[in-house]
Scaffold this motif. Sequence first.
Motif, PDB file in Angstrom:
ATOM      1  N   HIS A 204      41.399  78.652  41.930  1.00  0.00           N
ATOM      2  CA  HIS A 204      42.501  78.538  41.182  1.00  0.00           C
ATOM      3  C   HIS A 204      43.118  79.837  40.681  1.00  0.00           C
ATOM      4  N   LEU A 205      42.311  80.716  40.255  1.00  0.00           N
ATOM      5  CA  LEU A 205      42.817  82.042  39.893  1.00  0.00           C
ATOM      6  C   LEU A 205      43.567  82.810  40.823  1.00  0.00           C
ATOM      7  N   LEU A 206      43.088  82.653  41.993  1.00  0.00           N
ATOM      8  CA  LEU A 206      43.773  83.451  43.085  1.00  0.00           C
ATOM      9  C   LEU A 206      45.296  82.762  43.362  1.00  0.00           C
ATOM     10  N   ARG A 207      45.374  81.380  42.983  1.00  0.00           N
ATOM     11  CA  ARG A 207      46.654  81.014  43.125  1.00  0.00           C
ATOM     12  C   ARG A 207      47.712  81.430  41.898  1.00  0.00           C
ATOM     13  N   VAL A 208      46.964  81.603  40.765  1.00  0.00           N
ATOM     14  CA  VAL A 208      47.585  81.822  39.497  1.00  0.00           C
ATOM     15  C   VAL A 208      47.982  83.290  39.802  1.00  0.00           C
ATOM     16  N   PHE A 209      47.097  84.125  40.367  1.00  0.00           N
ATOM     17  CA  PHE A 209      47.583  85.643  40.657  1.00  0.00           C
ATOM     18  C   PHE A 209      48.796  85.523  41.397  1.00  0.00           C
ATOM     19  N   ASP A 210      49.009  84.910  42.638  1.00  0.00           N
ATOM     20  CA  ASP A 210      49.954  84.777  43.447  1.00  0.00           C
ATOM     21  C   ASP A 210      51.420  84.246  42.725  1.00  0.00           C
ATOM     22  N   ASP A 211      51.125  83.031  41.853  1.00  0.00           N
ATOM     23  CA  ASP A 211      52.209  82.623  41.390  1.00  0.00           C
ATOM     24  C   ASP A 211      52.793  83.727  40.236  1.00  0.00           C
ATOM     25  N   TYR A 212      52.010  84.218  39.686  1.00  0.00           N
ATOM     26  CA  TYR A 212      52.188  85.462  38.633  1.00  0.00           C
ATOM     27  C   TYR A 212      52.825  86.550  39.020  1.00  0.00           C
TER      28      TYR A 212
END
Length: 319
Positions: A204-212
Amino acid sequence: MAGNHGTIKGASNFNADAEAQKLRKAMKGLGTDEDAIIEVLVHTNLSQRQQIKMVYKSTIGRDLIGDLKSELSGNFEKVVVGLMTPITLYDVEELKRAMKGAGTDEGCLIEILASRTNEEIRRINETYRHQYGTNLEEDIVSDTSSMFRRVLVSLATGNRDESHHVDPDLARQDAECLYKAGEERWGTDEVQFMTILCTRNRTHLLRVFDDYRVIANKDITESIKSEMSGDLEDALLAIVKCMRNRSAYFAERLYKSMKGLGTDDDTLIRVMVSRCEIDMIEIKAEFKRAYGKSLYSFIKGDTSGDYRKILLALCGGED
């Protein structure tokens, strides 16, 4: 804890009694045969070393750790005793050392708590209580302060979601929360950073970092560096790095322990001892990729004596 990605493997024709006798012979009489001690320790795994310790006591009638401590000194002793210590207990002793006496080794606290799994953290908490009669959380609270303390306490609960589930809408929402908590406002809402980075699962965090990156037009690490400072910055960066690539995080820890004037022996020893049976092969590869030189050659140029010999052996070769 031994895995397939460590440089140190178990001996195939293992004989605990023979290895115990080799160690006794290496320490008996005048002088100590350090090479013989290294030979035994790097050709056996942690489980086999525990058997050697028991057999040493039952057949020789002496305490192996006590003998090693009385015969050795300095960094060589630290590495040898570390290799003889069960991995969870080793983490526990390092955490205690980091908080003992005047001053705190914040880097050690961050490294261990940000990089271990929930199960490893739970075992650390149990062992810490058993070993010292106090709670790890209580010691962290009494030794650290403000938001840095809250991040460490959160990590020390060992309660991160470890599923692989990703909700794209929640990931986008988390990325927006982080942006609004930092870049988009005057001052920083540090609690939002802590809540998201300390509890969400890795995928989930890896996706958050991409979205960020899309929302903020910069990497999350750049925002943390501009919004935070000191130990809190270091802790949050460590979490992000461990989520992305834990082996690369350890490679960076090793590099920073040796670059510049003087060596951070505590960090160098801790990472080499604690990871040599788990993921040292990957750490070596990440080290070479990031810094253009092998970990082996760095250690060779930065350390000396028997301390160097045993660390080079833990590298498992020059590649």
